[in-house]
Design an enzyme around this catalytic site. Structure first.
Site, PDB file in Angstrom:
ATOM      1  N   VAL A  29     -13.443 -67.375 -13.690  1.00 43.96           N
ATOM      2  CA  VAL A  29     -12.443 -68.280 -14.243  1.00 43.96           C
ATOM      3  C   VAL A  29     -11.164 -67.477 -14.472  1.00 43.96           C
ATOM      4  O   VAL A  29     -11.207 -66.313 -14.819  1.00 43.96           O
ATOM      5  CB  VAL A  29     -12.888 -68.931 -15.571  1.00 43.96           C
ATOM      6  CG1 VAL A  29     -14.042 -69.896 -15.341  1.00 43.96           C
ATOM      7  CG2 VAL A  29     -13.270 -67.908 -16.608  1.00 43.96           C
ATOM      8  N   SER A  30     -10.054 -68.149 -14.265  1.00 41.98           N
ATOM      9  CA  SER A  30      -8.784 -67.463 -14.479  1.00 41.98           C
ATOM     10  C   SER A  30      -8.064 -67.955 -15.722  1.00 41.98           C
ATOM     11  O   SER A  30      -7.187 -67.276 -16.220  1.00 41.98           O
ATOM     12  CB  SER A  30      -7.877 -67.616 -13.258  1.00 41.98           C
ATOM     13  OG  SER A  30      -7.630 -68.970 -13.002  1.00 41.98           O
TER      14      SER A  30
END
Length: 125
Positions: free
Chosen positions: A14-15
């Site tokens: 996830v960013s």
């Protein structure tokens, strides 16, 4: 019949916090991909994960580089990701990645995008 082992590296990431809130959390990605691997009878070698790093660039993601190194050493011959945008967001990087995967007889499977380079249709895509 001597069937080739399908040894997979699961790649999750996830960013941003928004992705976690929208159903892309690390835990949810991992669970879905473990289910996929069980269904497809893939042997899971390792789960490689990242958080807080953009997928726009493959070179600056340590977990991604570790996974590629394991692939080059012959430890995995499949990479499973939840969505293609977890692997890369660049068409150029995807083209380079596919070339490296082909060189090392490794396939990419993306659960939500129906990407599977181990099939003729998947390679065509």
């Amino acid at each position: 019949m001597n069937e080739e082992r399908k040894v997979v590296g699961i790649y999750i990431g996830v960013s941003t916090e928004d992705q976690a809130r929208e159903g892309f959390s690390l835990g949810e990605q991992k669970e879905k991909l473990l289910q996929l691997c069980k269904f497809k009878e893939y042997e899971v070698f390792k789960v490689y994960e990242y958080a807080g790093i953009s997928a726009k660039d493959m070179a600056h993601r340590p977990a991604f580089q570790e996974m590629l190194a394991d692939m080059k050493k012959g430890k995995i011959n499949y990479i499973a990701a939840y969505k293609l945008d977890r692997v890369t967001r660049s068409v150029r990087d995807l083209e380079e990645l596919i070339a490296v995967l082909e060189k090392h007889n490794t396939y990419l499977v993306c659960d939500r995008d129906d990407v599977n380079t181990s099939t003729a249709n998947g390679r065509f895509l």
